[in-house]
Design an enzyme around this catalytic site. Sequence first.
Site, PDB file in Angstrom:
ATOM      1  CB  THR A 135      -0.964 -11.780 -29.725  1.00 36.52           C
ATOM      2  OG1 THR A 135      -1.919 -10.905 -30.078  1.00 36.52           O
ATOM      3  CG2 THR A 135      -0.672 -11.949 -28.189  1.00 36.52           C
ATOM      4  CG  ASP A 136      -2.046  -6.949 -32.254  1.00 40.88           C
ATOM      5  OD1 ASP A 136      -2.603  -8.008 -31.545  1.00 40.88           O
ATOM      6  OD2 ASP A 136      -2.744  -6.297 -32.870  1.00 40.88           O
ATOM      7  CD  GLU A 137      -5.965  -9.807 -28.628  1.00 40.44           C
ATOM      8  OE1 GLU A 137      -6.274 -10.211 -27.379  1.00 40.44           O
ATOM      9  OE2 GLU A 137      -6.654 -10.207 -29.655  1.00 40.44           O
ATOM     10  CE1 TYR A 161      -4.149 -15.781 -27.479  1.00 38.25           C
ATOM     11  CE2 TYR A 161      -4.535 -13.621 -27.746  1.00 38.25           C
ATOM     12  CZ  TYR A 161      -3.920 -14.623 -28.068  1.00 38.25           C
ATOM     13  OH  TYR A 161      -3.019 -14.813 -29.329  1.00 38.25           O
ATOM     14  CE  LYS A 165       0.801 -16.117 -27.950  1.00 31.55           C
ATOM     15  NZ  LYS A 165       1.173 -17.498 -28.472  1.00 31.55           N
TER      16      LYS A 165
HETATM   17  P1  NAD Z   1      -5.530 -21.659 -33.602  1.00 33.84           P
HETATM   18  O1  NAD Z   1      -6.323 -21.670 -32.289  1.00 33.84           O
HETATM   19  O2  NAD Z   1      -6.111 -21.791 -35.031  1.00 33.84           O
HETATM   20  O3  NAD Z   1      -4.527 -23.218 -33.317  1.00 33.84           O
HETATM   21  C1  NAD Z   1      -3.734 -23.700 -32.277  1.00 33.84           C
HETATM   22  C2  NAD Z   1      -3.074 -24.892 -32.633  1.00 33.84           C
HETATM   23  O4  NAD Z   1      -2.509 -25.381 -31.390  1.00 33.84           O
HETATM   24  C3  NAD Z   1      -4.404 -25.933 -32.822  1.00 33.84           C
HETATM   25  O5  NAD Z   1      -4.084 -26.931 -34.034  1.00 33.84           O
HETATM   26  C4  NAD Z   1      -4.448 -26.717 -31.397  1.00 33.84           C
HETATM   27  O6  NAD Z   1      -4.742 -28.005 -31.823  1.00 33.84           O
HETATM   28  C5  NAD Z   1      -3.047 -26.800 -30.924  1.00 33.84           C
HETATM   29  N1  NAD Z   1      -2.844 -26.923 -29.607  1.00 33.84           N
HETATM   30  C6  NAD Z   1      -3.572 -25.994 -28.741  1.00 33.84           C
HETATM   31  N2  NAD Z   1      -3.010 -26.563 -27.480  1.00 33.84           N
HETATM   32  C7  NAD Z   1      -2.062 -27.276 -27.652  1.00 33.84           C
HETATM   33  C8  NAD Z   1      -1.149 -28.369 -26.962  1.00 33.84           C
HETATM   34  N3  NAD Z   1      -1.296 -28.250 -25.418  1.00 33.84           N
HETATM   35  N4  NAD Z   1      -0.317 -28.909 -27.323  1.00 33.84           N
HETATM   36  C9  NAD Z   1      -0.208 -29.124 -28.820  1.00 33.84           C
HETATM   37  N5  NAD Z   1      -0.866 -28.396 -29.514  1.00 33.84           N
HETATM   38  C10 NAD Z   1      -1.727 -27.707 -29.221  1.00 33.84           C
HETATM   39  O7  NAD Z   1      -4.341 -20.603 -33.487  1.00 33.84           O
HETATM   40  P2  NAD Z   1      -3.954 -19.617 -34.599  1.00 33.84           P
HETATM   41  O8  NAD Z   1      -4.619 -18.554 -34.849  1.00 33.84           O
HETATM   42  O9  NAD Z   1      -3.434 -20.503 -35.620  1.00 33.84           O
HETATM   43  O10 NAD Z   1      -2.594 -18.968 -33.744  1.00 33.84           O
HETATM   44  C11 NAD Z   1      -1.309 -19.482 -33.846  1.00 33.84           C
HETATM   45  C12 NAD Z   1      -0.384 -18.731 -32.827  1.00 33.84           C
HETATM   46  O11 NAD Z   1      -0.368 -17.394 -33.232  1.00 33.84           O
HETATM   47  C13 NAD Z   1      -0.796 -18.825 -31.364  1.00 33.84           C
HETATM   48  O12 NAD Z   1       0.018 -18.740 -30.558  1.00 33.84           O
HETATM   49  C14 NAD Z   1      -1.574 -17.215 -31.252  1.00 33.84           C
HETATM   50  O13 NAD Z   1      -1.341 -16.585 -30.011  1.00 33.84           O
HETATM   51  C15 NAD Z   1      -0.696 -16.568 -32.140  1.00 33.84           C
HETATM   52  N6  NAD Z   1      -1.404 -15.359 -33.000  1.00 33.84           N
HETATM   53  C16 NAD Z   1      -2.392 -15.598 -33.684  1.00 33.84           C
HETATM   54  C17 NAD Z   1      -3.168 -14.655 -34.151  1.00 33.84           C
HETATM   55  C18 NAD Z   1      -4.602 -14.573 -34.912  1.00 33.84           C
HETATM   56  O14 NAD Z   1      -5.083 -13.460 -35.388  1.00 33.84           O
HETATM   57  N7  NAD Z   1      -4.961 -15.800 -35.155  1.00 33.84           N
HETATM   58  C19 NAD Z   1      -2.475 -13.386 -34.118  1.00 33.84           C
HETATM   59  C20 NAD Z   1      -1.241 -13.060 -33.922  1.00 33.84           C
HETATM   60  C21 NAD Z   1      -0.808 -14.105 -32.917  1.00 33.84           C
HETATM   61  O1  DAU Z   2      -4.554  -9.036 -32.257  1.00 34.70           O
HETATM   62  C1  DAU Z   2      -4.122 -10.477 -32.397  1.00 34.70           C
HETATM   63  C2  DAU Z   2      -5.378 -11.323 -31.826  1.00 34.70           C
HETATM   64  O2  DAU Z   2      -6.380 -11.364 -32.779  1.00 34.70           O
HETATM   65  C3  DAU Z   2      -4.848 -12.754 -31.700  1.00 34.70           C
HETATM   66  O3  DAU Z   2      -3.779 -12.866 -30.787  1.00 34.70           O
HETATM   67  C4  DAU Z   2      -5.884 -13.811 -31.332  1.00 34.70           C
HETATM   68  O4  DAU Z   2      -5.486 -15.241 -31.205  1.00 34.70           O
HETATM   69  C5  DAU Z   2      -6.945 -13.670 -32.138  1.00 34.70           C
HETATM   70  O5  DAU Z   2      -8.012 -14.414 -31.918  1.00 34.70           O
HETATM   71  C6  DAU Z   2      -7.447 -12.296 -32.596  1.00 34.70           C
HETATM   72  O6  DAU Z   2      -8.218 -11.804 -31.441  1.00 34.70           O
HETATM   73  P1  DAU Z   2      -9.394 -10.840 -31.479  1.00 34.70           P
HETATM   74  O7  DAU Z   2      -9.963 -10.906 -30.259  1.00 34.70           O
HETATM   75  O8  DAU Z   2      -9.038  -9.518 -31.855  1.00 34.70           O
HETATM   76  O9  DAU Z   2     -10.135 -11.720 -32.623  1.00 34.70           O
HETATM   77  P2  DAU Z   2     -11.587 -11.887 -32.906  1.00 34.70           P
HETATM   78  O10 DAU Z   2     -11.836 -12.416 -34.241  1.00 34.70           O
HETATM   79  O11 DAU Z   2     -12.222 -13.023 -31.777  1.00 34.70           O
HETATM   80  O12 DAU Z   2     -12.482 -10.500 -33.004  1.00 34.70           O
HETATM   81  C7  DAU Z   2     -12.124  -9.423 -33.716  1.00 34.70           C
HETATM   82  C8  DAU Z   2     -12.737  -8.328 -33.324  1.00 34.70           C
HETATM   83  O13 DAU Z   2     -14.125  -8.467 -33.429  1.00 34.70           O
HETATM   84  C9  DAU Z   2     -12.827  -8.079 -31.944  1.00 34.70           C
HETATM   85  O14 DAU Z   2     -12.931  -6.804 -31.600  1.00 34.70           O
HETATM   86  C10 DAU Z   2     -14.073  -8.741 -31.276  1.00 34.70           C
HETATM   87  C11 DAU Z   2     -15.290  -8.587 -32.462  1.00 34.70           C
HETATM   88  N1  DAU Z   2     -15.999  -9.674 -32.319  1.00 34.70           N
HETATM   89  C12 DAU Z   2     -15.713 -10.959 -32.734  1.00 34.70           C
HETATM   90  C13 DAU Z   2     -16.666 -11.917 -32.625  1.00 34.70           C
HETATM   91  C14 DAU Z   2     -16.221 -13.340 -32.526  1.00 34.70           C
HETATM   92  C15 DAU Z   2     -17.588  -9.308 -32.690  1.00 34.70           C
HETATM   93  O15 DAU Z   2     -17.911  -8.016 -32.847  1.00 34.70           O
HETATM   94  N2  DAU Z   2     -18.281 -10.323 -32.962  1.00 34.70           N
HETATM   95  C16 DAU Z   2     -17.945 -11.586 -33.017  1.00 34.70           C
HETATM   96  O16 DAU Z   2     -18.871 -12.514 -33.010  1.00 34.70           O
END
Ligand code: NAD
Ligand code: DAU
Length: 361
Positions: A135-137, A161, A165
């Site tokens: 992730t970019d975080e 988180y 990562k």
């Molecule tokens: P998600 O939370 O939707 O899905 C995570 C999946 O992992 C689920 O299906 C869960 O059951 C499975 N899981 C969790 N713990 C596990 C374990 N111990 N063993 C096996 N499976 C397990 O996540 P996502 O949003 O699809 O993100 C996927 C990946 O991409 C993550 O590594 C996250 O850090 C990364 N990522 C997400 C975003 C985003 O915006 N969602 C952005 C950048 C990177």
């Molecule tokens: O940047 C990549 C990341 O983006 C991933 O690595 C994470 O897995 C993914 O969850 C996401 O993280 P964020 O914290 O940025 O995503 P989220 O959707 O939770 O929140 C996006 C922005 O919106 C953040 O600034 C918080 C804000 N927010 C979020 C929620 C859930 C609100 O203002 N209200 C809300 O209820």
Amino acid sequence: MRNLLVTGGAGFIGSNFIHRTLTERPEVRIFNLDALTYAGSLENLRDLPDPERHIFVQGDICNRALVDRLLLEYNIDTIVHFAAESHVDRSILGPGQFVQTNIIGTFTLLEAARQAWLTEKRLPIDQVRFHHVSTDEVFGSLAPLEPAFSETTPYAPNSPYSASKASSDHLVRAYLHTYGLPVTLTNCSNNYGPYQFPEKLIPLMILNALEGKRLPVYGDGKQVRDWLYVEDHCDAILAVLERGKVGETYNIGGNNQPFNIEIVSAICAILDELLPESPLTPHDQLITYVTDRPGHDRRYAMNIGKIERELGWRPRESLQTGLEKTVRWYLEHPEWVQAIRQTGDYSTWIDKNYAQRGGTK
Ligand code: NAD
Ligand code: DAU
């Protein structure tokens, strides 16, 4: 890339990746290891194209014996590692599971790959790959005019988180440098699109708005994220698997930097247009400012020059077209929404995260 182990393939990005890869790579078989936590669901894997090329295994990435068995039994040549705890707010309220899954889980997979590919040499080394999805975080938070994150930006994670990562990224890097494990790593910005669990900003806002519930914007709503349509992310990962250089990291992002409040307003405007007769129109009347997230990162932005130049990948979807597709997808899949909310602990989570936040218009 023939026998692919996808971890976390029942989650949001992993399931999109499986849909896309089965469609676009007819020679690939996918073994999907997922623990089915609250965030994972088999509902995300219905209607797969060519489903006989997808084998689902329910299990934990921390289970070394299980991972060893899968690598051996299915002659895995490529691991694409998505499985993680992924929600920042949950990491603030309960960091332990993030350390376990994101750090110990990644370590377990790396050890299993090292054993199979480097010690036992089951496959030629130039035919195997461990791809880590990050992730970019991990780069921390940018000031308003600071340049976007590049692949050489120092790590400065701020939440449990992102720290977990970052830790997993460092382990991946160490396995390349110490043992010569062929790895690639991608750091991606915020994804959105079909099958996203409605705890994250965009699906939460769409579903709350449809039901006339308040739209809880944290703090002043001026935080900035770089949004990427999930299918673009999946294409970028395929590009890295097929054309990326071993040992390299690539930044992936959507080339946009709206304030959160602009995203929420855009969703409301799309709903107003699609549902002009709704008594909830204009939907932005539901926007409510609530107590901020502790340690909330102010701004992320990705410099995606490297992946554009070296691999020819760029996002296809603009923020507006991606948001329109996403809103339509949630409107057209009420049965998915219902099933997803019934599983896991959705309403418990909503109460836990939002009850104490108060709210002002
Ligand atoms: P998600 O939370 O939707 O899905 C995570 C999946 O992992 C689920 O299906 C869960 O059951 C499975 N899981 C969790 N713990 C596990 C374990 N111990 N063993 C096996 N499976 C397990 O996540 P996502 O949003 O699809 O993100 C996927 C990946 O991409 C993550 O590594 C996250 O850090 C990364 N990522 C997400 C975003 C985003 O915006 N969602 C952005 C950048 C990177
Ligand atoms: O940047 C990549 C990341 O983006 C991933 O690595 C994470 O897995 C993914 O969850 C996401 O993280 P964020 O914290 O940025 O995503 P989220 O959707 O939770 O929140 C996006 C922005 O919106 C953040 O600034 C918080 C804000 N927010 C979020 C929620 C859930 C609100 O203002 N209200 C809300 O209820």
